[in-house]
Every structure is written in structure tokens, then in C-alpha cells.
Design a protein around this motif. Structure first.
Motif, PDB file in Angstrom:
ATOM      1  N   GLY A 143       5.697  -7.849   0.491  1.00 70.29           N
ATOM      2  CA  GLY A 143       6.313  -7.068   1.461  1.00 70.29           C
ATOM      3  C   GLY A 143       7.099  -7.604   2.375  1.00 70.29           C
ATOM      4  O   GLY A 143       7.547  -8.654   2.461  1.00 70.29           O
ATOM      5  N   VAL A 144       7.987  -6.632   3.127  1.00 70.21           N
ATOM      6  CA  VAL A 144       8.993  -7.184   4.300  1.00 70.21           C
ATOM      7  C   VAL A 144       8.704  -6.696   5.689  1.00 70.21           C
ATOM      8  O   VAL A 144       8.023  -5.578   5.667  1.00 70.21           O
ATOM      9  CB  VAL A 144      10.391  -7.030   3.631  1.00 70.21           C
ATOM     10  CG1 VAL A 144      10.624  -7.692   2.510  1.00 70.21           C
ATOM     11  CG2 VAL A 144      10.632  -5.456   3.591  1.00 70.21           C
ATOM     12  N   ILE A 204      23.050  -0.033  -3.735  1.00 72.48           N
ATOM     13  CA  ILE A 204      22.242  -0.486  -5.049  1.00 72.48           C
ATOM     14  C   ILE A 204      20.839  -0.082  -4.582  1.00 72.48           C
ATOM     15  O   ILE A 204      20.385   0.022  -3.504  1.00 72.48           O
ATOM     16  CB  ILE A 204      22.595  -1.902  -5.121  1.00 72.48           C
ATOM     17  CG1 ILE A 204      22.084  -2.855  -3.898  1.00 72.48           C
ATOM     18  CG2 ILE A 204      23.938  -2.217  -5.393  1.00 72.48           C
ATOM     19  CD1 ILE A 204      21.898  -4.125  -3.953  1.00 72.48           C
ATOM     20  N   SER A 205      20.047  -0.052  -5.595  1.00 78.61           N
ATOM     21  CA  SER A 205      18.618   0.128  -5.412  1.00 78.61           C
ATOM     22  C   SER A 205      17.904  -1.252  -5.436  1.00 78.61           C
ATOM     23  O   SER A 205      18.123  -2.200  -5.983  1.00 78.61           O
ATOM     24  CB  SER A 205      17.882   0.955  -6.691  1.00 78.61           C
ATOM     25  OG  SER A 205      18.399   2.189  -6.927  1.00 78.61           O
ATOM     26  N   VAL A 206      17.045  -1.271  -4.188  1.00 83.50           N
ATOM     27  CA  VAL A 206      16.357  -2.690  -3.862  1.00 83.50           C
ATOM     28  C   VAL A 206      14.829  -2.511  -4.133  1.00 83.50           C
ATOM     29  O   VAL A 206      14.527  -1.354  -3.514  1.00 83.50           O
ATOM     30  CB  VAL A 206      16.773  -3.096  -2.396  1.00 83.50           C
ATOM     31  CG1 VAL A 206      16.177  -4.421  -2.194  1.00 83.50           C
ATOM     32  CG2 VAL A 206      18.457  -3.243  -2.445  1.00 83.50           C
ATOM     33  N   GLU A 207      14.312  -3.274  -4.720  1.00 84.65           N
ATOM     34  CA  GLU A 207      12.841  -3.321  -4.857  1.00 84.65           C
ATOM     35  C   GLU A 207      12.246  -4.458  -3.746  1.00 84.65           C
ATOM     36  O   GLU A 207      12.809  -5.578  -3.918  1.00 84.65           O
ATOM     37  CB  GLU A 207      12.570  -3.399  -6.095  1.00 84.65           C
ATOM     38  CG  GLU A 207      10.814  -3.499  -6.272  1.00 84.65           C
ATOM     39  CD  GLU A 207      10.369  -3.777  -7.740  1.00 84.65           C
ATOM     40  OE1 GLU A 207       9.039  -4.129  -8.050  1.00 84.65           O
ATOM     41  OE2 GLU A 207      11.059  -3.772  -8.716  1.00 84.65           O
ATOM     42  N   VAL A 208      11.208  -4.041  -2.876  1.00 86.04           N
ATOM     43  CA  VAL A 208      10.743  -4.769  -2.062  1.00 86.04           C
ATOM     44  C   VAL A 208       9.945  -6.290  -2.878  1.00 86.04           C
ATOM     45  O   VAL A 208       9.440  -5.759  -3.597  1.00 86.04           O
ATOM     46  CB  VAL A 208       9.851  -4.203  -1.063  1.00 86.04           C
ATOM     47  CG1 VAL A 208       9.102  -5.387  -0.094  1.00 86.04           C
ATOM     48  CG2 VAL A 208      10.619  -3.165  -0.216  1.00 86.04           C
ATOM     49  N   PRO A 209      10.461  -7.459  -2.390  1.00 83.95           N
ATOM     50  CA  PRO A 209       9.585  -8.422  -2.902  1.00 83.95           C
ATOM     51  C   PRO A 209       8.164  -8.577  -2.834  1.00 83.95           C
ATOM     52  O   PRO A 209       7.590  -7.804  -2.079  1.00 83.95           O
ATOM     53  CB  PRO A 209      10.586  -9.738  -2.628  1.00 83.95           C
ATOM     54  CG  PRO A 209      10.917  -9.341  -1.189  1.00 83.95           C
ATOM     55  CD  PRO A 209      11.347  -7.805  -1.390  1.00 83.95           C
ATOM     56  N   ALA A 210       7.388  -9.435  -3.565  1.00 90.09           N
ATOM     57  CA  ALA A 210       6.046  -9.822  -3.434  1.00 90.09           C
ATOM     58  C   ALA A 210       5.777 -10.049  -1.688  1.00 90.09           C
ATOM     59  O   ALA A 210       6.336 -10.915  -1.364  1.00 90.09           O
ATOM     60  CB  ALA A 210       5.596 -10.906  -4.540  1.00 90.09           C
ATOM     61  N   PRO A 253      15.066  -2.191   6.516  1.00 92.59           N
ATOM     62  CA  PRO A 253      15.522  -0.997   7.460  1.00 92.59           C
ATOM     63  C   PRO A 253      13.878  -0.822   8.268  1.00 92.59           C
ATOM     64  O   PRO A 253      14.070  -0.353   9.204  1.00 92.59           O
ATOM     65  CB  PRO A 253      15.880  -0.110   6.487  1.00 92.59           C
ATOM     66  CG  PRO A 253      15.045  -0.274   5.234  1.00 92.59           C
ATOM     67  CD  PRO A 253      15.155  -1.529   5.025  1.00 92.59           C
ATOM     68  N   SER A 254      12.766  -1.079   7.745  1.00 88.79           N
ATOM     69  CA  SER A 254      11.608  -0.927   8.244  1.00 88.79           C
ATOM     70  C   SER A 254      10.599  -1.763   7.601  1.00 88.79           C
ATOM     71  O   SER A 254      10.945  -2.585   6.489  1.00 88.79           O
ATOM     72  CB  SER A 254      11.306   0.493   8.270  1.00 88.79           C
ATOM     73  OG  SER A 254      11.158   1.039   6.733  1.00 88.79           O
ATOM     74  N   THR A 255       9.428  -1.789   8.005  1.00 91.11           N
ATOM     75  CA  THR A 255       8.348  -2.472   7.199  1.00 91.11           C
ATOM     76  C   THR A 255       7.885  -1.768   6.144  1.00 91.11           C
ATOM     77  O   THR A 255       7.473  -0.739   6.002  1.00 91.11           O
ATOM     78  CB  THR A 255       7.077  -2.624   8.245  1.00 91.11           C
ATOM     79  OG1 THR A 255       7.267  -3.241   9.382  1.00 91.11           O
ATOM     80  CG2 THR A 255       5.929  -3.513   7.483  1.00 91.11           C
ATOM     81  N   LEU A 256       7.879  -2.410   4.854  1.00 89.56           N
ATOM     82  CA  LEU A 256       7.849  -1.881   3.651  1.00 89.56           C
ATOM     83  C   LEU A 256       6.812  -2.547   2.824  1.00 89.56           C
ATOM     84  O   LEU A 256       7.060  -4.088   2.898  1.00 89.56           O
ATOM     85  CB  LEU A 256       9.177  -1.858   2.830  1.00 89.56           C
ATOM     86  CG  LEU A 256      10.256  -0.952   3.795  1.00 89.56           C
ATOM     87  CD1 LEU A 256      11.574  -1.132   2.975  1.00 89.56           C
ATOM     88  CD2 LEU A 256       9.941   0.580   3.713  1.00 89.56           C
ATOM     89  N   PRO A 257       6.063  -2.048   2.055  1.00 95.73           N
ATOM     90  CA  PRO A 257       5.049  -2.823   1.096  1.00 95.73           C
ATOM     91  C   PRO A 257       5.781  -3.384  -0.137  1.00 95.73           C
ATOM     92  O   PRO A 257       6.908  -2.835  -0.577  1.00 95.73           O
ATOM     93  CB  PRO A 257       4.076  -1.587   0.776  1.00 95.73           C
ATOM     94  CG  PRO A 257       4.897  -0.261   0.738  1.00 95.73           C
ATOM     95  CD  PRO A 257       5.970  -0.766   1.829  1.00 95.73           C
ATOM     96  N   GLU A 258       5.138  -4.241  -0.705  1.00 95.50           N
ATOM     97  CA  GLU A 258       5.702  -4.871  -2.042  1.00 95.50           C
ATOM     98  C   GLU A 258       5.787  -3.730  -3.041  1.00 95.50           C
ATOM     99  O   GLU A 258       4.841  -2.689  -3.222  1.00 95.50           O
ATOM    100  CB  GLU A 258       4.407  -5.816  -2.404  1.00 95.50           C
ATOM    101  CG  GLU A 258       4.812  -6.384  -3.916  1.00 95.50           C
ATOM    102  CD  GLU A 258       3.761  -7.298  -4.345  1.00 95.50           C
ATOM    103  OE1 GLU A 258       3.480  -7.759  -5.431  1.00 95.50           O
ATOM    104  OE2 GLU A 258       2.799  -7.829  -3.490  1.00 95.50           O
TER     105      GLU A 258
END
Length: 259
Positions: free
Chosen positions: A59-60, A51-57, A29-34
Motif C-alpha cells: 500500500g501507499v 493512466i490506470s495505476v495499481e497500488v504496489p505491495a 492522492p490518499s492512503t490506499l491499500p495494496e
């Protein structure tokens, strides 16, 4: 001909690969950190779950599409298509596994791009075989079907024009247009099938077995109808849910959506 019982017994009941989770595509949804955790909706439109999502190594970036494992407790107790992970349900050339007269087989043989579109719609991929927003995937089957019909009508019209003008008096623009249209349609067919197969493998953690790095391209170029049939069997669970010719997903209307 393989019976329905044979097909069921061929499933991965005792295979360790069944413990590999299905993955789902998430659009950042936006630029997010790892390591950042956020809530995302997955599933078919009208039946989405959070669901809960954890940003991968690493970041995105905003709009970036990435894969995350589907939680084990997702939609527990609800009907869902049982799709194997870790390896293909059967081989590329096991086209008769679902039966000699199964819709997925004959649609893949006679109308390869239409059968491909059914798999795309089933997995909510775009007309190019790539994951995208709901708005871009809700009409994938119709878009591909329209392309196939337009190409067919266009080539038939050119052939009729060529026939009416006589063999020795055919304007050069007729074969030229037919050649260009054929090349463009072939490139689209190979590329979209390659991307569809690539995304199916990513979603279900299926590794390449041959031609590493080029397997999806090679299979799409040389074995297109077999590849489409294989993907349809893998994602359809036809031993439980019936296949259909005239369906945008290739499955009966009552079949659960593929997550």
C-alpha cells in the motif's frame, strides 16, 4: 568524432532491454491499500494523459511517491523522445558520442550545474533532483540557475573585497565566508546530482554496475561533468532532436516532452 549515423547505430535496436517499460512517478492522492486501482495524470503540464495505476505491495500513504510502468499503449502514434531502458545508452566517459561541439558536452564541462538543471527540468524533477508536484518542478531550471549566479556573484564580490583590502590586511571574515559558501555549494551540487542520477536510473530500470549502493554518490563526487553529459545524452535522443545551450531543457523548442 562520432558521426550522427554512428550515434544512431549505437542505439539499442536489437537489445532485449528495449522491452523494459519506462516508469513514471506517481504521487498517491490518499492512503490506499495494496491492489487498489485509481486514475492518475502523467506527462508535462498542458499535455497530461490519464493512466490506470495499481497500488504496489504494502500500500501507499498520502503524498507518497512511487514508480509504476508506463502502459505500452501510452500516446501511441504521438512524437516522443525514445529513451533506452535497462542500461545506459552509452558509457560515462563517452562524452564525444553526440559530437565534439554538441551543446550538452560543453554545457556539462563549463557549466555543470546549469546542464544538470536542464536534465532536471527535462525530467520534471525538483531543484534537489527529486520527483515532486508540478508546482515544485515547473521552475527547476530557473531556481538552479539563480543559485549558480548568486554563488558566482557572491564569491567574486568576496575576492574583490579581499583584493582591495590588501593581502596582509584581509579581514578574517572574508576567507571564512568564501570557505563556507564553497562548502555549501559543493554539498548541494553533489547531493542534487546524486539524486538526479538515482531517479534517472530508477525511471529507466538501470542497475548499478560498480560501488553497489554508492555508485550515484561516487560518480557525482568524482565525475560530475561526465555524469551530467551522460544523463543528457541518455534522455535527449540528440540524434533526432537538436540540443540547445540556451534552453531550460537543453533541447530545441519543438522537441517532445519526456514522459
Amino acid at each position: 568524432m562520432a558521426s550522427e549515423t554512428d550515434y544512431k547505430e549505437g542505439a539499442f535496436n536489437d537489445d532485449p532491454c528495449k522491452d523494459i517499460p519506462v516508469k513514471v512517478h506517481i504521487i498517491a492522492p490518499s492512503t490506499l491499500p495494496e491492489g487498489y486501482v485509481f486514475e492518475a495524470e502523467v506527462g508535462a503540464p498542458g499535455a497530461k494523459k490519464t493512466i490506470s495505476v495499481e497500488v504496489p505491495a504494502g500500500g501507499v500513504l498520502e503524498g507518497q511517491i512511487f514508480l509504476v510502468p508506463l502502459p505500452d499503449d501510452f500516446a501511441v502514434g504521438e512524437p516522443r523522445v525514445n529513451i533506452p531502458t535497462g542500461q545506459w545508452k552509452d558509457g560515462t566517459f563517452d562524452c564525444l558520442k553526440a559530437g565534439v561541439f554538441h551543446p550538452s558536452l560543453w554545457c556539462a564541462i563549463c557549466f555543470t550545474q546549469v546542464a544538470m538543471a536542464q536534465v532536471m527540468q527535462r525530467l520534471r524533477l525538483s531543484w534537489l533532483g527529486e520527483p515532486a508536484h508540478d508546482e515544485a518542478t515547473k521552475s527547476t531550471f530557473k531556481v538552479v540557475l539563480t543559485l549558480v549566479i548568486c554563488y558566482t556573484v557572491f564569491t567574486i564580490a568576496l575576492e574583490m573585497a579581499e583584493a582591495s583590502s590588501g593581502y596582509y590586511q584581509t579581514p578574517t571574515w572574508i576567507p571564512t565566508l568564501r570557505f563556507i559558501a564553497g562548502i555549501l555549494f559543493t554539498i548541494y551540487s553533489i547531493y542534487s546530482l546524486m539524486k538526479t542520477r538515482e531517479n534517472v536510473r530508477s525511471k529507466y530500470s538501470i542497475q548499478e554496475e560498480r560501488c553497489k549502493g554508492m555508485e550515484d554518490l561516487c560518480c557525482s563526487m568524482w565525475c560530475s561533468c561526465c555524469v551530467v553529459s551522460q544523463m543528457a545524452r541518455h534522455t535527449g535522443e540528440y540524434e533526432t532532436y537538436k540540443g540547445r545551450f540556451c534552453s531550460d531543457t537543453g533541447m530545441a523548442a519543438h522537441s517532445p516532452s519526456v514522459v
